[in-house]
Design a protein around this motif. Structure first.
Motif, short mmCIF file in Angstrom:
data_model
loop_
_atom_site.label_atom_id
_atom_site.label_comp_id
_atom_site.label_asym_id
_atom_site.label_seq_id
_atom_site.Cartn_x
_atom_site.Cartn_y
_atom_site.Cartn_z
N GLY A 51 -6.22 -6.03 10.37
CA GLY A 51 -5.76 -4.66 10.22
C GLY A 51 -6.45 -3.93 9.09
N CYS A 52 -6.32 -2.61 9.15
CA CYS A 52 -6.82 -1.74 8.08
C CYS A 52 -5.60 -1.14 7.39
CB CYS A 52 -7.70 -0.63 8.65
SG CYS A 52 -8.25 0.55 7.39
N HIS A 53 -5.57 -1.26 6.06
CA HIS A 53 -4.42 -0.78 5.30
C HIS A 53 -4.76 0.38 4.38
CE1 HIS A 53 -1.74 -3.82 6.88
NE2 HIS A 53 -2.77 -4.64 6.81
N GLN A 54 -5.82 1.12 4.72
CA GLN A 54 -6.03 2.39 4.03
C GLN A 54 -4.85 3.28 4.42
OE1 GLN A 54 -8.64 3.32 1.93
NE2 GLN A 54 -9.33 1.21 2.03
N ALA A 55 -4.49 4.22 3.58
CA ALA A 55 -3.29 5.03 3.79
C ALA A 55 -3.21 5.60 5.21
CB ALA A 55 -3.24 6.16 2.77
N GLY A 56 -2.16 5.20 5.93
CA GLY A 56 -1.88 5.71 7.26
C GLY A 56 -2.63 5.05 8.40
N HIS A 57 -3.65 4.26 8.12
CA HIS A 57 -4.48 3.70 9.19
C HIS A 57 -3.73 2.66 10.03
CE1 HIS A 57 -8.61 4.87 7.28
NE2 HIS A 57 -7.69 5.78 7.05
N TYR A 58 -3.03 1.74 9.37
CA TYR A 58 -2.33 0.68 10.10
C TYR A 58 -1.25 1.29 11.00
CZ TYR A 58 -0.16 -3.89 10.95
OH TYR A 58 0.34 -5.03 11.54
N ASP A 59 -0.47 2.22 10.44
CA ASP A 59 0.57 2.88 11.23
C ASP A 59 0.00 3.69 12.38
OD1 ASP A 59 2.67 1.82 9.78
OD2 ASP A 59 2.87 3.56 8.45
N ALA A 60 -1.24 4.15 12.24
CA ALA A 60 -1.89 4.91 13.30
C ALA A 60 -2.45 3.99 14.39
CB ALA A 60 -3.00 5.78 12.72
N GLY A 61 -2.30 2.69 14.22
CA GLY A 61 -2.73 1.74 15.24
C GLY A 61 -3.99 0.98 14.92
N MET A 62 -4.45 1.04 13.66
CA MET A 62 -5.69 0.36 13.31
C MET A 62 -5.43 -1.10 12.98
SD MET A 62 -8.79 1.72 11.00
CE MET A 62 -10.41 0.99 11.22
N MET B 177 0.83 -1.21 0.00
CA MET B 177 0.00 0.00 0.00
C MET B 177 0.87 1.26 0.00
SD MET B 177 -3.12 -0.88 -0.28
CE MET B 177 -4.07 0.54 0.24
N GLN B 178 1.94 1.26 0.77
CA GLN B 178 2.84 2.42 0.81
C GLN B 178 3.53 2.61 -0.53
OE1 GLN B 178 5.43 1.97 4.20
NE2 GLN B 178 3.78 2.36 5.66
N ASP B 179 3.95 1.50 -1.16
CA ASP B 179 4.60 1.59 -2.46
C ASP B 179 3.67 2.20 -3.50
OD1 ASP B 179 6.90 0.49 -1.43
OD2 ASP B 179 6.56 -1.51 -2.26
N MET B 180 2.38 1.96 -3.34
CA MET B 180 1.39 2.50 -4.27
C MET B 180 0.98 3.92 -3.88
SD MET B 180 1.02 0.10 -6.47
CE MET B 180 -0.45 0.53 -7.36
N GLY B 181 1.59 4.44 -2.84
CA GLY B 181 1.27 5.80 -2.40
C GLY B 181 -0.12 5.93 -1.82
#
Length: 177
Positions: free
Chosen positions: A158-169, A119-123
């Motif tokens: 987990g949720c892998h919408q942009a920024g969600h996983y890193d935010a703790g989702m 997901m991050q690679d795809m921006g």
């Protein structure tokens, strides 16, 4: 001009081939459109089928229980921890109670990390597509995933919408023997 003529010839050739195949299928009761479609879909399913060490997708009718999970705009799942037993078939009923899109991915830590990197690679511009262990949730939407657990494991959702996983989702799923 030559290029346009070649394009027209290619289109005519494709149409002729499609017409011939349709005629053959109509003449042969064994070779029907349904058979062609089913065979093609079965081959596609085989190509895209992923094996999971912890279990496999299952029919909702086989579920022993339903676990309700909420995906929130506070970048959290509620509950954020779930336990199941080896041999159990569970339906996860996930509701997006927020106003932004979320998704639900079931897998071990390595799968979650791999999906997050993709997901991050795809921006963050990658349109989520459903897979055996993944689905997207529009705001207000409820979806279900039924899974049969075959071996003990420590998993995550987990949720892998942009920024969600890193935010703790993400949440933990313990599959106990």
């Amino acid at each position: 001009m030559v290029r346009g003529r070649r394009l027209r010839l290619a289109v005519v050739g494709l149409l002729a081939t499609a017409t011939t195949l349709s005629a053959c299928a109509a003449e042969d009761p064994v070779l029907t459109e349904t058979t062609l479609t089913d065979t093609t879909m079965a081959a596609m399913d085989q190509d895209h089928m992923e094996e999971f060490a912890f279990g496999e997708p299952a029919d909702a009718a086989a579920a022993n229980r339903v676990i309700e999970i909420e995906a929130t705009d506070k970048f959290a799942f509620n509950p954020d921890s779930v336990s199941v037993s080896v041999g159990e078939t569970v339906t996860f009923r996930v509701t997006n109670v927020g106003v932004i899109p979320h998704d639900f991915t079931l897998g071990d830590k390595a799968m979650q990390d791999e999906h997050e990197m993709e997901m991050q690679d795809m921006g963050g511009n990658m349109a989520m597509h459903d897979e055996a262990n993944v689905f997207s949730l529009a705001p207000g939407e409820t979806r279900e995933m039924t899974w049969h657990f075959t071996s003990a494991a420590q998993l995550e959702f987990g949720c892998h919408q942009a920024g969600h996983y890193d935010a703790g989702m993400h949440g933990s799923l313990s599959v106990d023997a």
